[in-house]
Scaffold this motif. Structure first.
Motif, short mmCIF file in Angstrom:
data_model
loop_
_atom_site.label_atom_id
_atom_site.label_comp_id
_atom_site.label_asym_id
_atom_site.label_seq_id
_atom_site.Cartn_x
_atom_site.Cartn_y
_atom_site.Cartn_z
N ASP A 36 -0.63 -4.99 8.17
CA ASP A 36 -0.08 -4.06 7.17
C ASP A 36 1.10 -3.23 7.70
O ASP A 36 1.02 -2.00 7.79
CB ASP A 36 -1.17 -3.08 6.68
N ASP A 88 -4.27 13.19 2.96
CA ASP A 88 -3.46 12.00 2.65
C ASP A 88 -4.32 11.00 1.89
O ASP A 88 -5.53 11.17 1.77
CB ASP A 88 -2.86 11.38 3.93
N PHE A 89 -3.69 9.96 1.38
CA PHE A 89 -4.44 8.91 0.68
C PHE A 89 -3.58 7.67 0.52
O PHE A 89 -2.36 7.71 0.72
CB PHE A 89 -4.92 9.38 -0.71
N SER A 103 -3.00 9.71 13.03
CA SER A 103 -2.37 8.38 12.98
C SER A 103 -0.84 8.49 13.00
O SER A 103 -0.15 7.67 13.59
CB SER A 103 -2.86 7.58 11.78
N GLU A 132 0.86 -1.18 0.00
CA GLU A 132 0.00 0.00 0.00
C GLU A 132 0.90 1.22 0.00
O GLU A 132 1.83 1.32 0.80
CB GLU A 132 -0.91 -0.01 1.23
N ASP A 156 -13.09 6.44 1.13
CA ASP A 156 -12.61 5.34 1.99
C ASP A 156 -11.09 5.34 2.06
O ASP A 156 -10.50 4.84 3.02
CB ASP A 156 -13.01 3.98 1.40
N THR A 157 -10.44 5.86 1.02
CA THR A 157 -8.98 5.72 0.92
C THR A 157 -8.24 7.07 0.97
O THR A 157 -7.03 7.10 0.78
CB THR A 157 -8.60 5.00 -0.39
N CYS A 158 -8.99 8.14 1.16
CA CYS A 158 -8.38 9.48 1.23
C CYS A 158 -8.86 10.19 2.49
O CYS A 158 -9.98 9.95 2.95
CB CYS A 158 -8.84 10.36 0.07
N ARG A 159 -8.04 11.09 3.03
CA ARG A 159 -8.55 12.04 4.02
C ARG A 159 -8.76 13.36 3.29
O ARG A 159 -7.81 13.88 2.66
CB ARG A 159 -7.58 12.24 5.18
N SER A 179 -1.75 13.49 10.11
CA SER A 179 -3.03 13.26 10.78
C SER A 179 -2.74 12.63 12.15
O SER A 179 -1.59 12.35 12.48
CB SER A 179 -3.88 12.31 9.97
N ARG A 186 1.26 11.52 2.22
CA ARG A 186 0.75 12.48 3.22
C ARG A 186 1.22 13.88 2.86
O ARG A 186 2.41 14.15 2.81
CB ARG A 186 1.28 12.13 4.61
N VAL A 220 1.13 5.05 0.70
CA VAL A 220 0.43 6.14 1.38
C VAL A 220 1.19 7.44 1.15
O VAL A 220 2.41 7.49 1.26
CB VAL A 220 0.29 5.85 2.90
N ARG A 242 -14.45 6.08 11.35
CA ARG A 242 -13.37 5.62 12.24
C ARG A 242 -13.50 6.27 13.61
O ARG A 242 -13.35 5.63 14.63
CB ARG A 242 -11.99 6.00 11.67
#
Ligand code: C5P
Length: 234
Positions: A127, A173-174, A98, A88, A195-198, A96, A92, A90, A214
């Motif tokens: 992951d 991010d995504f 996380s 995956e 679902d996959t991006c902020r 965030s 940014r 990612v 979430r």
């Protein structure tokens, strides 16, 4: 009857009559924290299918190669078959919560250039974050290909930032995934959706993405509807 090749947390993948084409069928299931939090939202599959289609059509205009061909109906889309690389990617633009939890980097820290991270796509192992050398050990990606993926990821980020800005959203991010097609080329695959991006509304600063599920801060269907409506008005 099409052959079900794979069922993931958010999608089912079917083989079509054509050897190198698949159908992705988006489900209404929502999961977070690697499947620890689960719920069903009737209509979520439609939103992600239609929003992803808007994103990929835009990426075509930006000259980014990808797997998407066309939407078939509310929940299904036709794509070129790729073998997903178990990694995956990612990106940014801004930190965030996380990243704060993982590295103690203050939330809302701007990253310029953006921070790019690789994660090993493996549910059992949660992951984990991996580095380039792990990528070579765990996948069939070569050094040149990883370089290409990195450069393309930055191009995708620029394109997505422009895309979401059109509808007054800031891309925080995504996550994206790449796959290898029948010609051996690595191309952008999977979905690109809330679902996959902020995504943050540039005016209200509200999150219009899966963080509402979430973190339990809003209604997922309402915010996904806002994104689709804005895209349909473009
Ligand atoms: O949770 P984290 O901050 O690492 O997520 C970064 C971005 O990647 C978020 O936009 C999140 O929605 C996305 N992501 C994803 N699938 C995952 C992990 C993260 O779509 N398995």
């Amino acid at each position: 009857m099409l052959e079900l090749l794979y069922e993931g947390k958010a999608k089912k993948v079917y083989q079509t009559e054509k050897e190198d084409e698949l159908i992705l069928s988006y489900k209404d299931d929502a999961t977070a924290f690697n499947g620890k939090k689960k719920a069903q939202f009737v209509g979520k599959g439609r939103f992600n299918n239609l929003i992803t289609a808007h994103v990929f059509r835009y990426l075509t205009t930006e000259g980014i190669p990808h797997h998407f061909i066309e939407t078939l109906n509310d929940t299904d889309q036709r794509v070129y078959k790729t073998t997903i690389i178990p990694m995956e990617v990612v990106v940014r633009n801004r930190s965030s919560y996380s990243l704060n939890n993982r590295l103690g980097i203050k939330e809302d820290t701007i990253f310029s250039p953006p921070l790019v991270e690789w994660f090993y796509k493996n549910d059992t192992l949660n992951d984990p974050l991996i580095n380039d050398q792990h990528v070579f050990l765990l996948t069939d990606v070569t050094k040149e290909e990883l370089n290409q993926m990195y450069n393309q990821t930055l191009q995708i980020n620029d394109a997505l930032k422009r895309f979401f800005h059109q509808i007054d959203l800031d891309l925080i991010d995504f996550k994206i995934e790449f796959g290898r097609n029948s010609r051996g080329e690595i191309i952008l695959s999977d979905e690109i959706s809330p679902d996959t991006c902020r995504l943050e509304d540039i005016h209200t600063k509200h999150h219009l993405d899966k963080d509402v599920f979430r973190q339990g801060t809003g209604n997922l269907l309402d915010v996904y509807q806002i994104i689709l409506s804005r895209l349909e008005e473009l």
